[in-house]
Design an enzyme around this catalytic site. Structure first.
Site, PDB file in Angstrom:
ATOM      1  N   GLY A  14      15.152   2.978   2.091  1.00 36.81           N
ATOM      2  CA  GLY A  14      14.587   1.734   1.567  1.00 36.81           C
ATOM      3  C   GLY A  14      15.036   1.474   0.145  1.00 36.81           C
ATOM      4  O   GLY A  14      14.333   0.826  -0.638  1.00 36.81           O
ATOM      5  N   CYS A  15      16.238   1.929  -0.182  1.00 35.74           N
ATOM      6  CA  CYS A  15      16.722   1.911  -1.575  1.00 35.74           C
ATOM      7  C   CYS A  15      16.921   0.506  -2.130  1.00 35.74           C
ATOM      8  O   CYS A  15      16.900   0.316  -3.349  1.00 35.74           O
ATOM      9  CB  CYS A  15      18.008   2.714  -1.705  1.00 35.74           C
ATOM     10  SG  CYS A  15      19.388   2.054  -0.742  1.00 35.74           S
ATOM     11  N   ASN A  16      17.098  -0.489  -1.272  1.00 33.37           N
ATOM     12  CA  ASN A  16      17.340  -1.849  -1.773  1.00 33.37           C
ATOM     13  C   ASN A  16      16.086  -2.726  -1.739  1.00 33.37           C
ATOM     14  O   ASN A  16      16.163  -3.926  -2.007  1.00 33.37           O
ATOM     15  CB  ASN A  16      18.461  -2.524  -0.980  1.00 33.37           C
ATOM     16  CG  ASN A  16      19.833  -2.009  -1.400  1.00 33.37           C
ATOM     17  OD1 ASN A  16      19.978  -1.415  -2.459  1.00 33.37           O
ATOM     18  ND2 ASN A  16      20.838  -2.222  -0.561  1.00 33.37           N
ATOM     19  N   GLY A  17      14.951  -2.140  -1.419  1.00 31.31           N
ATOM     20  CA  GLY A  17      13.692  -2.852  -1.543  1.00 31.31           C
ATOM     21  C   GLY A  17      13.217  -2.828  -2.987  1.00 31.31           C
ATOM     22  O   GLY A  17      13.829  -2.204  -3.858  1.00 31.31           O
ATOM     23  N   LYS A  18      12.108  -3.504  -3.258  1.00 29.41           N
ATOM     24  CA  LYS A  18      11.604  -3.576  -4.638  1.00 29.41           C
ATOM     25  C   LYS A  18      11.309  -2.191  -5.189  1.00 29.41           C
ATOM     26  O   LYS A  18      11.739  -1.833  -6.294  1.00 29.41           O
ATOM     27  CB  LYS A  18      10.355  -4.457  -4.697  1.00 29.41           C
ATOM     28  CG  LYS A  18      10.638  -5.932  -4.478  1.00 29.41           C
ATOM     29  CD  LYS A  18       9.359  -6.768  -4.553  1.00 29.41           C
ATOM     30  CE  LYS A  18       9.658  -8.241  -4.335  1.00 29.41           C
ATOM     31  NZ  LYS A  18       8.422  -9.070  -4.357  1.00 29.41           N
ATOM     32  N   ASN A  54      -0.273   5.591  -1.835  1.00 32.25           N
ATOM     33  CA  ASN A  54      -0.140   5.220  -3.246  1.00 32.25           C
ATOM     34  C   ASN A  54       0.315   6.450  -4.013  1.00 32.25           C
ATOM     35  O   ASN A  54      -0.380   7.469  -4.020  1.00 32.25           O
ATOM     36  CB  ASN A  54      -1.465   4.694  -3.790  1.00 32.25           C
ATOM     37  CG  ASN A  54      -1.323   4.035  -5.143  1.00 32.25           C
ATOM     38  OD1 ASN A  54      -0.757   4.603  -6.074  1.00 32.25           O
ATOM     39  ND2 ASN A  54      -1.837   2.824  -5.276  1.00 32.25           N
ATOM     40  N   MET A  55       1.463   6.362  -4.678  1.00 32.82           N
ATOM     41  CA  MET A  55       2.027   7.505  -5.374  1.00 32.82           C
ATOM     42  C   MET A  55       1.534   7.628  -6.817  1.00 32.82           C
ATOM     43  O   MET A  55       1.881   8.576  -7.510  1.00 32.82           O
ATOM     44  CB  MET A  55       3.566   7.396  -5.384  1.00 32.82           C
ATOM     45  CG  MET A  55       4.193   7.306  -4.015  1.00 32.82           C
ATOM     46  SD  MET A  55       3.711   8.655  -2.910  1.00 32.82           S
ATOM     47  CE  MET A  55       4.412  10.060  -3.775  1.00 32.82           C
ATOM     48  N   THR A  89       3.147   2.393   3.554  1.00 35.42           N
ATOM     49  CA  THR A  89       1.821   2.088   4.084  1.00 35.42           C
ATOM     50  C   THR A  89       1.931   1.479   5.481  1.00 35.42           C
ATOM     51  O   THR A  89       3.022   1.251   5.993  1.00 35.42           O
ATOM     52  CB  THR A  89       1.076   1.115   3.165  1.00 35.42           C
ATOM     53  OG1 THR A  89       1.784  -0.143   3.148  1.00 35.42           O
ATOM     54  CG2 THR A  89       0.982   1.651   1.752  1.00 35.42           C
ATOM     55  N   HIS A 142      -3.449  -7.771  -5.104  1.00 31.62           N
ATOM     56  CA  HIS A 142      -2.006  -7.544  -5.102  1.00 31.62           C
ATOM     57  C   HIS A 142      -1.254  -8.880  -5.165  1.00 31.62           C
ATOM     58  O   HIS A 142      -1.841  -9.941  -5.000  1.00 31.62           O
ATOM     59  CB  HIS A 142      -1.584  -6.770  -3.840  1.00 31.62           C
ATOM     60  CG  HIS A 142      -1.916  -5.312  -3.889  1.00 31.62           C
ATOM     61  ND1 HIS A 142      -3.144  -4.825  -3.502  1.00 31.62           N
ATOM     62  CD2 HIS A 142      -1.186  -4.237  -4.291  1.00 31.62           C
ATOM     63  CE1 HIS A 142      -3.155  -3.509  -3.654  1.00 31.62           C
ATOM     64  NE2 HIS A 142      -1.986  -3.132  -4.129  1.00 31.62           N
ATOM     65  N   LYS A 192       2.674  -9.335  -0.679  1.00 27.24           N
ATOM     66  CA  LYS A 192       2.209  -8.166   0.063  1.00 27.24           C
ATOM     67  C   LYS A 192       1.736  -8.585   1.449  1.00 27.24           C
ATOM     68  O   LYS A 192       0.925  -9.503   1.591  1.00 27.24           O
ATOM     69  CB  LYS A 192       1.087  -7.453  -0.695  1.00 27.24           C
ATOM     70  CG  LYS A 192       0.646  -6.148  -0.033  1.00 27.24           C
ATOM     71  CD  LYS A 192      -0.302  -5.364  -0.921  1.00 27.24           C
ATOM     72  CE  LYS A 192      -0.763  -4.076  -0.256  1.00 27.24           C
ATOM     73  NZ  LYS A 192       0.347  -3.166   0.060  1.00 27.24           N
TER      74      LYS A 192
END
Length: 260
Positions: free
Chosen positions: A8-12, A119-120, A95, A150, A154
């Site tokens: 998912g490297c190109n997501g936000k 949630n990290m 999630t 949010h 989302k």
């Protein structure tokens, strides 16, 4: 040096994670995976699937120590397959998992280390401990309401974090409470054995969670606000350092905090 595949490297959040990792001396992203591999120019190769990434890395003689995922819960099966095939840990920061998907994580964690958190943020995971303590101390005489806010992009509601908070409260009180998602159309009084969950969506709000314990003549509020998505990346970095040293099992951010 911890070598990492970033799913998912190109997501936000993927882009935030890539930026934060570029400033870490002991971590290196060796490959990325994304449904839109050409969306951004990254400092590492990006592939459209984990299988493609693995084949390319193997042919180049490159290995990864851990996979970090900020993509979508639909990618779970490919993550679990990769982790079990290569005997590598998975840090899953996504999630929206169904109960069946969560069970597949539990099953796979008997063979490899998996850390999953909705949630990290270190602060949010501290909040979970405080909420549990408050629930045990205040007991069933206090009504519990959770409000989460949010940004307007989302998709899921309530947030995974709000559900984590509700689960923490419920566990502290013996698992007797029921979740009530908003009260539109309700004409009856609030039941004593419920936890209210309310979602707000608007603007660019990164993430706010407020837990209210409302008693007779007093209200206790515990809240957390994320001012930047960077906090989730910082938490993921600490979790990755923790996880690469672990054996098979299902871990959480609270394990990371307890160790620190």
């Amino acid at each position: 040096m911890v070598k990492m595949i970033l799913s998912g490297c190109n997501g936000k959040m993927g882009q935030v994670m890539a930026r934060v990792l570029s400033m870490e001396d002991d971590m290196l992203v060796v490959a990325g995976v994304d449904v839109d591999p050409g969306k951004y120019e990254n400092s590492f190769p990006v592939y459209s699937s984990l299988r493609e990434a693995s084949e390319s890395m193997e042919s180049a003689g490159t290995t990864a120590d851990i996979l970090v995922d900020f993509s979508h819960h639909a990618a779970l099966d490919s993550l679990l397959d990769w982790g079990q095939r290569h005997k590598k840990p998975l840090l899953i920061c996504t999630t929206g998992f169904t109960p069946e998907e969560k069970q597949r994580m539990v099953d796979a964690s008997r063979k490899i280390p998996i850390l999953h958190s909705s949630n990290m943020s270190l602060g949010v995971n501290l909040l979970l401990s405080l909420v549990e303590q408050a629930a045990r101390s205040l007991g069933a005489d206090f009504d519990v309401e959770i409000v989460e806010k949010h940004h307007n992009q989302k998709a899921d509601a309530p947030s995974g974090t709000a559900l984590m908070i509700a689960e923490a409260v419920n566990a502290a009180l013996g698992g007797v409470l029921e979740l009530e998602y908003g009260r539109y159309g309700k004409t009856a009084k609030r039941k004593q054995n419920e936890i209210g969950l309310h979602s707000v969506r608007g603007g660019s709000t990164v993430g706010e969670h407020e837990v209210l314990f409302a008693g007779q003549g007093e209200v206790v509020e515990i809240s957390h606000s994320a001012l930047s998505r960077d906090v989730f990346a910082y938490g993921a970095v600490r979790a990755a350092r923790y996880l690469v040293e672990k054996g098979p099992g299902l871990y959480s951010m609270r394990d990371v905090i307890r160790q620190d």
